[in-house]
Design a protein around this motif. Structure first.
Motif, PDB file in Angstrom:
ATOM      1  N   LEU A 154       0.842  -1.198   0.000  1.00  0.00           N
ATOM      2  CA  LEU A 154       0.000   0.000   0.000  1.00  0.00           C
ATOM      3  C   LEU A 154       0.876   1.248   0.000  1.00  0.00           C
ATOM      4  CD1 LEU A 154      -2.638  -1.221   2.600  1.00  0.00           C
ATOM      5  CD2 LEU A 154      -2.933  -1.071   0.135  1.00  0.00           C
ATOM      6  N   PRO A 210      -4.347  -5.205  -4.481  1.00  0.00           N
ATOM      7  CA  PRO A 210      -4.289  -4.642  -3.129  1.00  0.00           C
ATOM      8  C   PRO A 210      -4.833  -3.217  -3.049  1.00  0.00           C
ATOM      9  CG  PRO A 210      -2.093  -4.791  -4.079  1.00  0.00           C
ATOM     10  CD  PRO A 210      -3.008  -5.551  -4.979  1.00  0.00           C
ATOM     11  N   ILE A 212      -7.614  -2.183  -3.790  1.00  0.00           N
ATOM     12  CA  ILE A 212      -9.024  -2.140  -3.389  1.00  0.00           C
ATOM     13  C   ILE A 212      -9.167  -2.053  -1.873  1.00  0.00           C
ATOM     14  CG2 ILE A 212      -9.673  -3.495  -5.420  1.00  0.00           C
ATOM     15  CD1 ILE A 212     -10.147  -5.875  -3.524  1.00  0.00           C
ATOM     16  N   CYS A 213      -8.061  -2.245  -1.150  1.00  0.00           N
ATOM     17  CA  CYS A 213      -8.110  -2.237   0.312  1.00  0.00           C
ATOM     18  C   CYS A 213      -7.615  -0.889   0.841  1.00  0.00           C
ATOM     19  CB  CYS A 213      -7.245  -3.361   0.878  1.00  0.00           C
ATOM     20  SG  CYS A 213      -7.768  -5.012   0.343  1.00  0.00           S
ATOM     21  N   PRO A 214      -8.338  -0.297   1.784  1.00  0.00           N
ATOM     22  CA  PRO A 214      -7.944   1.019   2.293  1.00  0.00           C
ATOM     23  C   PRO A 214      -6.714   0.987   3.186  1.00  0.00           C
ATOM     24  CG  PRO A 214      -9.869   0.209   3.477  1.00  0.00           C
ATOM     25  CD  PRO A 214      -9.625  -0.745   2.358  1.00  0.00           C
ATOM     26  N   ASP A 215      -6.432  -0.150   3.821  1.00  0.00           N
ATOM     27  CA  ASP A 215      -5.267  -0.234   4.698  1.00  0.00           C
ATOM     28  C   ASP A 215      -4.828  -1.688   4.825  1.00  0.00           C
ATOM     29  OD1 ASP A 215      -6.926  -1.507   6.694  1.00  0.00           O
ATOM     30  OD2 ASP A 215      -7.642   0.482   7.261  1.00  0.00           O
ATOM     31  N   ARG A 216      -3.714  -1.896   5.542  1.00  0.00           N
ATOM     32  CA  ARG A 216      -3.139  -3.238   5.648  1.00  0.00           C
ATOM     33  C   ARG A 216      -4.049  -4.209   6.400  1.00  0.00           C
ATOM     34  NH1 ARG A 216       1.735  -1.716   9.905  1.00  0.00           N
ATOM     35  NH2 ARG A 216       0.419  -1.548  11.761  1.00  0.00           N
ATOM     36  N   LYS A 217      -4.814  -3.697   7.370  1.00  0.00           N
ATOM     37  CA  LYS A 217      -5.709  -4.573   8.123  1.00  0.00           C
ATOM     38  C   LYS A 217      -6.830  -5.091   7.234  1.00  0.00           C
ATOM     39  CE  LYS A 217      -4.771  -2.627  12.701  1.00  0.00           C
ATOM     40  NZ  LYS A 217      -5.348  -1.977  13.896  1.00  0.00           N
ATOM     41  N   ALA A 218      -7.356  -4.227   6.384  1.00  0.00           N
ATOM     42  CA  ALA A 218      -8.400  -4.662   5.451  1.00  0.00           C
ATOM     43  C   ALA A 218      -7.840  -5.655   4.445  1.00  0.00           C
ATOM     44  CB  ALA A 218      -8.990  -3.449   4.730  1.00  0.00           C
ATOM     45  N   LEU A 219      -6.588  -5.429   4.026  1.00  0.00           N
ATOM     46  CA  LEU A 219      -5.940  -6.335   3.096  1.00  0.00           C
ATOM     47  C   LEU A 219      -5.783  -7.719   3.725  1.00  0.00           C
ATOM     48  CD1 LEU A 219      -2.869  -5.298   0.955  1.00  0.00           C
ATOM     49  CD2 LEU A 219      -3.138  -7.603   1.850  1.00  0.00           C
ATOM     50  N   THR A 222      -9.185  -9.455   4.008  1.00  0.00           N
ATOM     51  CA  THR A 222      -9.687  -9.964   2.728  1.00  0.00           C
ATOM     52  C   THR A 222      -9.046 -11.300   2.379  1.00  0.00           C
ATOM     53  OG1 THR A 222     -10.090  -7.715   1.916  1.00  0.00           O
ATOM     54  CG2 THR A 222      -9.906  -9.454   0.268  1.00  0.00           C
TER      55      THR A 222
END
Length: 245
Positions: A154, A210, A212-219, A222
């Motif tokens: 990110l 990647p 599509i994810c706002p941050d590493r936790k969302a990544l 997913t």
């Protein structure tokens, strides 16, 4: 017999690998050794799905040290591993030959340099594989994912795609999983003495961008959800309904 086969696999691959390195060329021999080593310990690897053909960052569940042989042999990926492995006799050197990125999870302030090293690895167009659980589990569920190193994606470098992979040992999962503080030597001996073949299915799930994810936790969430769904879908009948941790 399996130890002999492992030694023969190493000897077969070592000399040409060193010659390629001496010529300052990227060696194709480490993944070939991992594939041969997987067969030597009795594993028979099957691919389900489609490995991404471009630059990829592989996120997989972690059940056994056989995961590395099977996944590395099938994809040619470089692994992210804790730095303690670098000090293991023979194993540490072999891991380094496959461009393993050693990280110090316990050292504060080291994350920035580790992310720089990971970006450099991705720039080399070799797939990179990470076991974000940070340790092995019993294979019927997933431990929490550690998202810190996923910061490297990110924003994503170039057109890298994340590909979740479910490493599935089927009915043999409980028998070969390495957990509950079992000593490493005892686990290795137990697997080498195991009779018969070990069927391993690498389930390559749909890759995603990647971005599509706002941050590493969302990544991390997913990727974890997709692997968890595959684990539930492929649990052997006798473990069906086992809760995911």
């Amino acid at each position: 017999m399996r130890l002999t086969a492992l030694a023969a696999s190493l000897l077969l691959c070592l000399i040409p690998h060193l010659l390629w390195r001496a010529a300052r060329r990227r060696s194709p021999w480490p993944p070939r050794f991992l594939a041969l080593a997987a067969r030597s310990v009795g594993a028979r690897v099957r691919i389900d799905g489609h490995p991404f053909q471009g630059d990829s960052f592989i996120i997989a569940n972690h059940v056994s040290w056989v995961d590395i042989l099977a996944l590395g042999g099938a994809t040619g990926a470089a692994f992210v591993a804790h730095d303690g492995i670098a000090r293991w006799p023979v194993i540490g050197w072999l891991a380094a030959q496959n461009n393993t990125l050693f990280v110090a999870r316990e050292r504060r302030g080291a994350l920035s340099s580790q992310l720089d090293a990971l970006r450099a690895a991705l720039a080399g167009h070799q797939p990179v594989a990470l076991f974000p659980e940070g340790t092995t589990s019993d294979g019927t569920g997933l431990l929490p994912f550690k998202p810190s190193l996923l910061s490297v994606l990110l924003p994503p470098p170039r057109s890298v795609r994340i590909q979740p992979v479910h490493i599935d040992y089927g009915p043999a999962t409980a028998e070969i999983s390495w957990h509950s503080d079992e000593p490493a030597g005892a686990n290795v001996r137990r697997l080498l003495e195991r009779k018969g073949r070990l069927e391993v299915t690498l389930r390559f799930l749909e890759p995603f961008d990647p971005a599509i994810c706002p941050d590493r936790k969302a990544l991390a969430a997913t990727a974890r959800e997709r692997i968890a769904a595959s684990i539930v879908a492929h649990l052997p009948p006798f473990t069906c309904g086992a809760p995911l941790v």
